[in-house]
Design an enzyme around this catalytic site. Structure first.
Site, PDB file in Angstrom:
ATOM      1  CD  GLU A 217     -40.863   9.359 -17.603  1.00  0.00           C
ATOM      2  OE1 GLU A 217     -41.006   9.978 -16.537  1.00  0.00           O
ATOM      3  OE2 GLU A 217     -40.041   8.441 -17.757  1.00  0.00           O
TER       4      GLU A 217
ATOM      5  NE  ARG B   6     -38.165  12.194 -14.567  1.00  0.00           N
ATOM      6  CZ  ARG B   6     -37.423  12.729 -13.587  1.00  0.00           C
ATOM      7  NH1 ARG B   6     -36.738  13.853 -13.799  1.00  0.00           N
ATOM      8  NH2 ARG B   6     -37.338  12.141 -12.414  1.00  0.00           N
TER       9      ARG B   6
ATOM     10  CB  SER C 167     -41.787   6.504 -14.195  1.00  0.00           C
ATOM     11  OG  SER C 167     -40.864   6.326 -13.169  1.00  0.00           O
TER      12      SER C 167
HETATM   13  P1  FAD Z   1     -35.934   5.351 -26.638  1.00  0.00           P
HETATM   14  O1  FAD Z   1     -36.893   4.669 -25.744  1.00  0.00           O
HETATM   15  O2  FAD Z   1     -35.372   4.580 -27.759  1.00  0.00           O
HETATM   16  O3  FAD Z   1     -36.595   6.689 -27.200  1.00  0.00           O
HETATM   17  C1  FAD Z   1     -37.296   7.565 -26.343  1.00  0.00           C
HETATM   18  C2  FAD Z   1     -37.709   8.809 -27.144  1.00  0.00           C
HETATM   19  O4  FAD Z   1     -36.532   9.528 -27.506  1.00  0.00           O
HETATM   20  C3  FAD Z   1     -38.408   8.485 -28.459  1.00  0.00           C
HETATM   21  O5  FAD Z   1     -39.350   9.503 -28.730  1.00  0.00           O
HETATM   22  C4  FAD Z   1     -37.296   8.541 -29.490  1.00  0.00           C
HETATM   23  O6  FAD Z   1     -37.736   8.867 -30.797  1.00  0.00           O
HETATM   24  C5  FAD Z   1     -36.442   9.655 -28.927  1.00  0.00           C
HETATM   25  N1  FAD Z   1     -35.017   9.507 -29.284  1.00  0.00           N
HETATM   26  C6  FAD Z   1     -34.188   8.505 -28.939  1.00  0.00           C
HETATM   27  N2  FAD Z   1     -32.956   8.737 -29.436  1.00  0.00           N
HETATM   28  C7  FAD Z   1     -33.036   9.905 -30.126  1.00  0.00           C
HETATM   29  C8  FAD Z   1     -32.111  10.678 -30.882  1.00  0.00           C
HETATM   30  N3  FAD Z   1     -30.836  10.293 -31.033  1.00  0.00           N
HETATM   31  N4  FAD Z   1     -32.539  11.821 -31.470  1.00  0.00           N
HETATM   32  C9  FAD Z   1     -33.825  12.235 -31.330  1.00  0.00           C
HETATM   33  N5  FAD Z   1     -34.756  11.545 -30.625  1.00  0.00           N
HETATM   34  C10 FAD Z   1     -34.355  10.394 -30.032  1.00  0.00           C
HETATM   35  N6  FAD Z   1     -35.853   7.885 -17.213  1.00  0.00           N
HETATM   36  C11 FAD Z   1     -35.461   8.870 -16.394  1.00  0.00           C
HETATM   37  O7  FAD Z   1     -35.521  10.053 -16.755  1.00  0.00           O
HETATM   38  N7  FAD Z   1     -35.008   8.604 -15.133  1.00  0.00           N
HETATM   39  C12 FAD Z   1     -34.907   7.355 -14.663  1.00  0.00           C
HETATM   40  O8  FAD Z   1     -34.470   7.164 -13.525  1.00  0.00           O
HETATM   41  C13 FAD Z   1     -35.317   6.281 -15.511  1.00  0.00           C
HETATM   42  N8  FAD Z   1     -35.281   5.013 -15.068  1.00  0.00           N
HETATM   43  C14 FAD Z   1     -35.720   3.997 -15.867  1.00  0.00           C
HETATM   44  C15 FAD Z   1     -35.687   2.686 -15.372  1.00  0.00           C
HETATM   45  C16 FAD Z   1     -36.114   1.635 -16.163  1.00  0.00           C
HETATM   46  C17 FAD Z   1     -36.079   0.229 -15.601  1.00  0.00           C
HETATM   47  C18 FAD Z   1     -36.568   1.882 -17.477  1.00  0.00           C
HETATM   48  C19 FAD Z   1     -36.994   0.736 -18.345  1.00  0.00           C
HETATM   49  C20 FAD Z   1     -36.614   3.181 -17.978  1.00  0.00           C
HETATM   50  C21 FAD Z   1     -36.195   4.252 -17.170  1.00  0.00           C
HETATM   51  N9  FAD Z   1     -36.214   5.583 -17.618  1.00  0.00           N
HETATM   52  C22 FAD Z   1     -35.794   6.594 -16.809  1.00  0.00           C
HETATM   53  C23 FAD Z   1     -36.736   5.897 -18.958  1.00  0.00           C
HETATM   54  C24 FAD Z   1     -35.667   5.765 -20.080  1.00  0.00           C
HETATM   55  O9  FAD Z   1     -34.664   4.867 -19.720  1.00  0.00           O
HETATM   56  C25 FAD Z   1     -35.021   7.101 -20.427  1.00  0.00           C
HETATM   57  O10 FAD Z   1     -35.995   8.022 -20.856  1.00  0.00           O
HETATM   58  C26 FAD Z   1     -33.954   6.966 -21.523  1.00  0.00           C
HETATM   59  O11 FAD Z   1     -33.317   8.197 -21.725  1.00  0.00           O
HETATM   60  C27 FAD Z   1     -34.534   6.464 -22.846  1.00  0.00           C
HETATM   61  O12 FAD Z   1     -33.444   6.139 -23.689  1.00  0.00           O
HETATM   62  P2  FAD Z   1     -33.607   5.198 -24.962  1.00  0.00           P
HETATM   63  O13 FAD Z   1     -32.344   5.285 -25.732  1.00  0.00           O
HETATM   64  O14 FAD Z   1     -34.051   3.857 -24.567  1.00  0.00           O
HETATM   65  O15 FAD Z   1     -34.765   5.982 -25.743  1.00  0.00           O
HETATM   66  P1  NAP Z   2     -38.479   7.614  -4.532  1.00  0.00           P
HETATM   67  O1  NAP Z   2     -37.077   7.913  -4.126  1.00  0.00           O
HETATM   68  O2  NAP Z   2     -39.255   6.565  -3.793  1.00  0.00           O
HETATM   69  O3  NAP Z   2     -39.330   8.959  -4.497  1.00  0.00           O
HETATM   70  C1  NAP Z   2     -40.731   8.915  -4.816  1.00  0.00           C
HETATM   71  C2  NAP Z   2     -41.072  10.158  -5.588  1.00  0.00           C
HETATM   72  O4  NAP Z   2     -40.903  11.273  -4.748  1.00  0.00           O
HETATM   73  C3  NAP Z   2     -40.162  10.320  -6.771  1.00  0.00           C
HETATM   74  O5  NAP Z   2     -40.958  10.267  -7.886  1.00  0.00           O
HETATM   75  C4  NAP Z   2     -39.456  11.651  -6.578  1.00  0.00           C
HETATM   76  O6  NAP Z   2     -39.647  12.569  -7.642  1.00  0.00           O
HETATM   77  C5  NAP Z   2     -40.109  12.259  -5.353  1.00  0.00           C
HETATM   78  N1  NAP Z   2     -39.084  12.684  -4.376  1.00  0.00           N
HETATM   79  C6  NAP Z   2     -38.521  11.928  -3.396  1.00  0.00           C
HETATM   80  N2  NAP Z   2     -37.677  12.680  -2.657  1.00  0.00           N
HETATM   81  C7  NAP Z   2     -37.704  13.919  -3.183  1.00  0.00           C
HETATM   82  C8  NAP Z   2     -37.030  15.128  -2.866  1.00  0.00           C
HETATM   83  N3  NAP Z   2     -36.173  15.220  -1.852  1.00  0.00           N
HETATM   84  N4  NAP Z   2     -37.271  16.207  -3.637  1.00  0.00           N
HETATM   85  C9  NAP Z   2     -38.105  16.129  -4.675  1.00  0.00           C
HETATM   86  N5  NAP Z   2     -38.777  15.005  -5.031  1.00  0.00           N
HETATM   87  C10 NAP Z   2     -38.583  13.913  -4.285  1.00  0.00           C
HETATM   88  O7  NAP Z   2     -38.532   7.288  -6.103  1.00  0.00           O
HETATM   89  P2  NAP Z   2     -38.194   5.974  -6.929  1.00  0.00           P
HETATM   90  O8  NAP Z   2     -39.409   5.554  -7.616  1.00  0.00           O
HETATM   91  O9  NAP Z   2     -37.443   4.974  -6.096  1.00  0.00           O
HETATM   92  O10 NAP Z   2     -37.195   6.574  -8.013  1.00  0.00           O
HETATM   93  C11 NAP Z   2     -35.961   7.123  -7.634  1.00  0.00           C
HETATM   94  C12 NAP Z   2     -35.524   8.158  -8.646  1.00  0.00           C
HETATM   95  O11 NAP Z   2     -35.340   7.503  -9.913  1.00  0.00           O
HETATM   96  C13 NAP Z   2     -36.574   9.244  -8.885  1.00  0.00           C
HETATM   97  O12 NAP Z   2     -35.904  10.466  -9.088  1.00  0.00           O
HETATM   98  C14 NAP Z   2     -37.283   8.804 -10.148  1.00  0.00           C
HETATM   99  O13 NAP Z   2     -37.761   9.892 -10.929  1.00  0.00           O
HETATM  100  C15 NAP Z   2     -36.174   8.073 -10.900  1.00  0.00           C
HETATM  101  N6  NAP Z   2     -36.764   7.018 -11.738  1.00  0.00           N
HETATM  102  C16 NAP Z   2     -37.313   7.387 -12.922  1.00  0.00           C
HETATM  103  C17 NAP Z   2     -37.866   6.443 -13.764  1.00  0.00           C
HETATM  104  C18 NAP Z   2     -38.429   6.853 -15.106  1.00  0.00           C
HETATM  105  O14 NAP Z   2     -38.707   5.975 -15.917  1.00  0.00           O
HETATM  106  N7  NAP Z   2     -38.590   8.108 -15.370  1.00  0.00           N
HETATM  107  C19 NAP Z   2     -37.889   5.095 -13.396  1.00  0.00           C
HETATM  108  C20 NAP Z   2     -37.352   4.767 -12.165  1.00  0.00           C
HETATM  109  C21 NAP Z   2     -36.786   5.724 -11.337  1.00  0.00           C
HETATM  110  P3  NAP Z   2     -38.886  12.521  -9.050  1.00  0.00           P
HETATM  111  O15 NAP Z   2     -39.363  11.292  -9.755  1.00  0.00           O
HETATM  112  O16 NAP Z   2     -39.356  13.776  -9.688  1.00  0.00           O
HETATM  113  O17 NAP Z   2     -37.423  12.503  -8.819  1.00  0.00           O
END
Ligand code: FAD
Ligand code: NAP
Length: 345
Positions: free
Chosen positions: A339, A164, A238
């Site tokens: 995050e 991340r 998250s």
């Molecule tokens: P923004 O929120 O608009 O920006 C995020 C950051 O990136 C800011 O610092 C911004 O300046 C920078 N940025 C954006 N665009 C550019 C660009 N073109 N050049 C340089 N910098 C830039 N993330 C995960 O990793 N895994 C998930 O499973 C996941 N699930 C999510 C679920 C939900 C319901 C929500 C609300 C969020 C989730 N996220 C997840 C977080 C988010 O969706 C991601 O990080 C996504 O990539 C952000 O995209 P955005 O365009 O909305 O970025």
């Molecule tokens: P989940 O499947 O309930 O798992 C809980 C946590 O355990 C997760 O954070 C995941 O890590 C870790 N995990 C589970 N199984 C694993 C494996 N086999 N090996 C390594 N790590 C494991 O998680 P959830 O909340 O429903 O989310 C599902 C996936 O979507 C996750 O990968 C999560 O990161 C992603 N997600 C991200 C965001 C965001 O905003 N970043 C929001 C929603 C969902 P990891 O998170 O490192 O994968």
């Protein structure tokens, strides 16, 4: 390029915090982006880049210029027998790209379905879900440097991708605008179904061969069940990263809490071995799941997600996050890292 003044940003961030941009422009071409950079330089404006606003916490007033990335385009640059090189504009919607790739027989992105936001933001935090991280598929990232607007192409290695994390959150934070991402996508499907929730869903609905479409559907189903839809319950996903802790701390906690989940972290040369803990588990154990602090509610089904049902400001969100992370630190000795990126303040 149209520059608007005093623009309401509440509709442009999924956490729905009230915020105003002193100036805002949406850029749809490289030329418009260059014009925006020239304006910022000429008038000494701080520049913020916004994609879909799904991973940010905005303070009430953002001084300077907010650039909304809207550059579109999908172009196949090269076809090999086993893979395709695809260039995608930074303003494309991420989930629409995943769905389109599936339709084209380009694989690898299925586990990343339904992540909100834009393609340009995907490398910023090396988006990941269900055991897949986007860095695996990134060949290079194209963009402009700040403040001079020089066009630069970064190989994946120079993006310093980590869990991340990337160079764009660190050394190049506020110094690089991503305009396109070049992906190498395989033409053959290799399932990644190690996450229990995904496997269980597939077992429940799958009869016969495991296809990329089935994985995509299962990911969408599990996510819709567990995660709040920002359209109805504002959130930014998250709020904390899963902590990567030393083996010493991990073993100490494992002795105290034998049921605590933990996961392998790939070894890195020159770095002491680490273990990944589940931040959601720690927050849940500390009693925060479903709780309200100020007006911020910790989501009932996923303790990592802070929701903002009353659409209150960044201060309330950050105060709740601070209370949670302080409590987790006191109970477990684990530091939680936020995050989303904070703008302004
Ligand atoms: P923004 O929120 O608009 O920006 C995020 C950051 O990136 C800011 O610092 C911004 O300046 C920078 N940025 C954006 N665009 C550019 C660009 N073109 N050049 C340089 N910098 C830039 N993330 C995960 O990793 N895994 C998930 O499973 C996941 N699930 C999510 C679920 C939900 C319901 C929500 C609300 C969020 C989730 N996220 C997840 C977080 C988010 O969706 C991601 O990080 C996504 O990539 C952000 O995209 P955005 O365009 O909305 O970025
Ligand atoms: P989940 O499947 O309930 O798992 C809980 C946590 O355990 C997760 O954070 C995941 O890590 C870790 N995990 C589970 N199984 C694993 C494996 N086999 N090996 C390594 N790590 C494991 O998680 P959830 O909340 O429903 O989310 C599902 C996936 O979507 C996750 O990968 C999560 O990161 C992603 N997600 C991200 C965001 C965001 O905003 N970043 C929001 C929603 C969902 P990891 O998170 O490192 O994968």
């Amino acid at each position: 390029m149209i520059v608007q003044q005093e623009v309401d940003l509440q509709p442009f961030n999924t956490l729905a915090v009230p915020a105003t941009a002193e100036r805002l422009c949406a850029v749809t071409t490289l030329g418009e982006l260059q014009d925006a950079l020239a304006l910022a330089q000429a008038e000494h404006l701080h520049l913020h880049v916004l994609g879909g606003g799904s991973n940010v916490v905005l303070h009430p007033r953002l001084k300077g210029l907010v650039v909304q990335m809207r550059i579109q385009g999908r172009e196949i640059l090269e076809r090999l027998p086993d893979s395709v090189l695809l260039r995608v504009g930074a303003g494309e919607n991420w989930h629409e790209l995943v769905e389109w790739c599936l339709g084209q027989g380009l694989y690898g992105l299925e586990n990343l379905a339904l992540i909100p936001g834009t393609v340009g933001a995907a490398p910023v935090q090396n988006i990941g879900a269900y055991g897949v991280e986007i860095f695996r598929f990134i060949e290079r990232v194209e963009g402009l440097t700040l403040p001079d607007g020089e066009s630069v192409c970064l190989s994946a290695q120079r993006c310093e991708f980590a869990y991340r994390d990337s160079v764009f959150k660190n050394r190049l934070r506020n110094r690089f605008i991503i305009t396109a991402v070049v992906l190498r996508l395989p033409l053959f499907f290799t399932p990644e179904i190690s996450y229990p929730a995904l496997r269980e869903q597939l077992t429940a609905e799958q009869a016969g061969e495991l296809t990329a479409r089935a994985v995509f559907n299962a990911v969408c189903h599990v996510r819709r069940t567990r995660l709040p839809d920002p359209q109805t319950i504002p959130n930014c996903g998250s709020f904390f990263k899963n902590p990567l802790v030393s083996w010493f701390l991990y073993e100490h906690l494992q002795n105290l809490y034998p049921t605590m989940p933990s996961y392998d972290v790939p070894a890195q040369p020159g770095v002491a071995p680490l273990r990944k803990l589940a931040a959601a588990w720690l927050i849940d154990q500390a009693g925060w799941r479903g709780k309200v602090f100020g007006q911020i509610k910790v989501h009932d089904h996923q303790a990592l997600v802070l929701t903002n049902p009353n659409r209150v400001g960044a201060d309330a969100v950050l105060a709740a996050a601070e209370a949670i992370s302080r409590d987790v630190k006191e109970r477990f000795g684990v530091v939680l890292e936020m995050e989303p990126q904070v703008f302004g303040g």
